[in-house]
Design an enzyme around this catalytic site. Structure first.
Site, PDB file in Angstrom:
ATOM      1  N   GLY A 110     -71.511  29.890  60.956  1.00 38.04           N
ATOM      2  CA  GLY A 110     -71.383  28.444  61.069  1.00 38.04           C
ATOM      3  C   GLY A 110     -72.487  27.898  61.957  1.00 38.04           C
ATOM      4  O   GLY A 110     -73.153  28.657  62.677  1.00 38.04           O
TER       5      GLY A 110
ATOM      6  N   GLN B 117     -76.166  21.982  67.824  1.00 37.81           N
ATOM      7  CA  GLN B 117     -76.840  23.215  68.262  1.00 37.81           C
ATOM      8  C   GLN B 117     -78.335  23.207  67.952  1.00 37.81           C
ATOM      9  O   GLN B 117     -79.089  23.982  68.525  1.00 37.81           O
ATOM     10  CB  GLN B 117     -76.188  24.440  67.612  1.00 37.81           C
ATOM     11  CG  GLN B 117     -74.752  24.672  68.076  1.00 37.81           C
ATOM     12  CD  GLN B 117     -74.106  25.831  67.360  1.00 37.81           C
ATOM     13  OE1 GLN B 117     -73.599  25.678  66.255  1.00 37.81           O
ATOM     14  NE2 GLN B 117     -74.145  26.997  67.954  1.00 37.81           N
TER      15      GLN B 117
ATOM     16  N   CYS C 202     -70.904  32.823  69.427  1.00 32.38           N
ATOM     17  CA  CYS C 202     -71.581  31.522  69.284  1.00 32.38           C
ATOM     18  C   CYS C 202     -73.083  31.755  69.294  1.00 32.38           C
ATOM     19  O   CYS C 202     -73.596  32.462  70.167  1.00 32.38           O
ATOM     20  CB  CYS C 202     -71.179  30.612  70.439  1.00 32.38           C
ATOM     21  SG  CYS C 202     -71.934  28.976  70.346  1.00 32.38           S
ATOM     22  N   LEU C 203     -73.775  31.132  68.358  1.00 31.34           N
ATOM     23  CA  LEU C 203     -75.230  31.307  68.283  1.00 31.34           C
ATOM     24  C   LEU C 203     -75.921  30.692  69.505  1.00 31.34           C
ATOM     25  O   LEU C 203     -77.050  31.058  69.819  1.00 31.34           O
ATOM     26  CB  LEU C 203     -75.766  30.691  66.986  1.00 31.34           C
ATOM     27  CG  LEU C 203     -75.224  31.343  65.702  1.00 31.34           C
ATOM     28  CD1 LEU C 203     -75.715  30.593  64.473  1.00 31.34           C
ATOM     29  CD2 LEU C 203     -75.591  32.820  65.626  1.00 31.34           C
TER      30      LEU C 203
ATOM     31  N   HIS D  16     -64.137  25.651  66.086  1.00 29.26           N
ATOM     32  CA  HIS D  16     -65.255  26.010  66.977  1.00 29.26           C
ATOM     33  C   HIS D  16     -66.419  25.024  66.774  1.00 29.26           C
ATOM     34  O   HIS D  16     -67.006  24.526  67.738  1.00 29.26           O
ATOM     35  CB  HIS D  16     -65.688  27.447  66.661  1.00 29.26           C
ATOM     36  CG  HIS D  16     -66.883  27.949  67.395  1.00 29.26           C
ATOM     37  ND1 HIS D  16     -66.827  28.949  68.339  1.00 29.26           N
ATOM     38  CD2 HIS D  16     -68.196  27.594  67.322  1.00 29.26           C
ATOM     39  CE1 HIS D  16     -68.038  29.179  68.819  1.00 29.26           C
ATOM     40  NE2 HIS D  16     -68.903  28.366  68.200  1.00 29.26           N
ATOM     41  N   GLU D  17     -66.717  24.721  65.501  1.00 27.67           N
ATOM     42  CA  GLU D  17     -67.842  23.811  65.206  1.00 27.67           C
ATOM     43  C   GLU D  17     -67.509  22.369  65.605  1.00 27.67           C
ATOM     44  O   GLU D  17     -68.377  21.631  66.080  1.00 27.67           O
ATOM     45  CB  GLU D  17     -68.220  23.873  63.723  1.00 27.67           C
ATOM     46  CG  GLU D  17     -68.581  25.264  63.191  1.00 27.67           C
ATOM     47  CD  GLU D  17     -69.644  25.990  63.994  1.00 27.67           C
ATOM     48  OE1 GLU D  17     -70.429  25.333  64.702  1.00 27.67           O
ATOM     49  OE2 GLU D  17     -69.675  27.230  63.936  1.00 27.67           O
TER      50      GLU D  17
ATOM     51  N   HIS E 265     -68.284  21.874  69.110  1.00 30.21           N
ATOM     52  CA  HIS E 265     -69.713  21.606  69.361  1.00 30.21           C
ATOM     53  C   HIS E 265     -70.016  20.114  69.208  1.00 30.21           C
ATOM     54  O   HIS E 265     -70.749  19.535  70.012  1.00 30.21           O
ATOM     55  CB  HIS E 265     -70.594  22.385  68.379  1.00 30.21           C
ATOM     56  CG  HIS E 265     -70.847  23.806  68.789  1.00 30.21           C
ATOM     57  ND1 HIS E 265     -71.401  24.144  69.992  1.00 30.21           N
ATOM     58  CD2 HIS E 265     -70.647  24.982  68.141  1.00 30.21           C
ATOM     59  CE1 HIS E 265     -71.521  25.468  70.080  1.00 30.21           C
ATOM     60  NE2 HIS E 265     -71.067  26.001  68.962  1.00 30.21           N
TER      61      HIS E 265
HETATM   62  O1  K1U Z   1     -71.162  27.851  66.044  1.00 28.90           O
HETATM   63  C1  K1U Z   1     -71.759  28.902  66.099  1.00 28.90           C
HETATM   64  O2  K1U Z   1     -72.421  29.181  67.087  1.00 28.90           O
HETATM   65  C2  K1U Z   1     -71.665  29.894  64.977  1.00 28.90           C
HETATM   66  C3  K1U Z   1     -70.620  30.965  65.237  1.00 28.90           C
HETATM   67  C4  K1U Z   1     -69.361  30.631  64.475  1.00 28.90           C
HETATM   68  C5  K1U Z   1     -68.126  31.368  64.882  1.00 28.90           C
HETATM   69  C6  K1U Z   1     -68.029  32.731  64.841  1.00 28.90           C
HETATM   70  C7  K1U Z   1     -66.863  33.372  65.195  1.00 28.90           C
HETATM   71  C8  K1U Z   1     -65.767  32.641  65.572  1.00 28.90           C
HETATM   72  C9  K1U Z   1     -65.880  31.279  65.626  1.00 28.90           C
HETATM   73  C10 K1U Z   1     -67.047  30.630  65.268  1.00 28.90           C
HETATM   74  C11 K1U Z   1     -71.206  32.271  64.749  1.00 28.90           C
HETATM   75  O3  K1U Z   1     -71.569  32.405  63.636  1.00 28.90           O
HETATM   76  S1  K1U Z   1     -71.315  33.562  65.906  1.00 28.90           S
HETATM   77  C12 K1U Z   1     -72.017  34.916  65.027  1.00 28.90           C
HETATM   78  C13 K1U Z   1     -71.119  35.536  64.027  1.00 28.90           C
HETATM   79  O4  K1U Z   1     -71.494  35.599  62.887  1.00 28.90           O
HETATM   80  C14 K1U Z   1     -69.768  36.042  64.359  1.00 28.90           C
HETATM   81  C15 K1U Z   1     -69.410  36.353  65.632  1.00 28.90           C
HETATM   82  C16 K1U Z   1     -68.119  36.814  65.912  1.00 28.90           C
HETATM   83  C17 K1U Z   1     -67.218  37.004  64.913  1.00 28.90           C
HETATM   84  C18 K1U Z   1     -67.589  36.728  63.602  1.00 28.90           C
HETATM   85  C19 K1U Z   1     -68.874  36.270  63.340  1.00 28.90           C
HETATM   86 ZN    ZN Z   2     -70.923  27.994  68.543  1.00 28.95          ZN
END
Ligand code: K1U
Ligand code: ZN
Length: 183
Positions: free
Chosen positions: A46, A51, A92-93, A134-135, A138
């Site tokens: 996501g 971001q 989170c990225l 989560h988004e 943000h």
């Molecule tokens: O918003 C962001 O920074 C993107 C985030 C989204 C997210 C992942 C996991 C749970 C809630 C929201 C990411 O993509 S983090 C990287 C990722 O692919 C990931 C990390 C942990 C679990 C599953 C995926």
């Molecule tokens: Zn995030």
């Protein structure tokens, strides 16, 4: 299309409240394509416009195994449908290499517009419910580490500093290397 730089915690710009999108025009469509490319390049599931330092209500997501089914949510409204909260290990990225459990309502209603400006109205559970909340955070200037203890937030800051330093070194080294040839 372009890969956009992603803001890192604790950049204060991540605290900006996003404004609604007025019109799904060509400029927004270009941003959508760039955000999808950025999300794929960063291996994320996501990405919120906040971001990439664009403070408008726009989210992209792709939860598919083949990473070929992007979803777009413009001006999203997310309503919890249950009181029950479930823990999920989030990442989170903008907070690279930090993962921790956050509890959120397990079922939500998502109302938004898609990339063509058409209405979306769906019920989400599982990872879609976690990710959209989560988004949405943000877009409201909230980062998942805000739900963690002060100690964990300090550790997250230190970890991000360390990761960014390593990435910087790696990119400097890559710039010094002669370009690989395909022979
Ligand atoms: O918003 C962001 O920074 C993107 C985030 C989204 C997210 C992942 C996991 C749970 C809630 C929201 C990411 O993509 S983090 C990287 C990722 O692919 C990931 C990390 C942990 C679990 C599953 C995926
Ligand atoms: Zn995030």
């Amino acid at each position: 299309m372009a890969v956009l730089p992603i803001l890192s915690y604790p950049d204060p710009r991540l605290r900006t409240i996003a404004a609604p999108v007025k019109e799904v025009d060509a400029e927004i469509k270009t941003l959508i394509s760039d955000m999808i490319e950025t999300m794929y390049a960063a291996d994320g599931i996501g990405l919120a416009a906040s971001q990439v330092d664009r403070h408008i209500q726009l989210i992209v997501m792709d939860l598919s195994e083949n990473r070929d089914t992007p979803m777009v949510f413009i001006n999203p409204k997310v309503t919890p449908l249950v009181e029950e909260k479930q823990p999920y290990e989030e990442g989170c990225l903008s907070v690279p290499d930090v993962y921790d459990k956050v509890e959120r309502p397990s079922k939500v209603r998502i109302e938004a517009l898609d990339a063509d400006g058409e209405p979306i109205d769906e019920i989400a559970e599982g990872l879609l419910a976690v990710c959209i909340q989560h988004e949405m955070d943000h877009l409201n200037g909230v980062i998942f580490v805000d739900y963690l203890s002060r100690l964990k937030q300090t550790r997250a800051r230190d970890k991000v500093k360390k990761v960014l330093k390593i990435r910087e070194k790696q990119s400097q080294q890559a710039a010094k290397q002669p370009e690989a040839t395909n022979v």
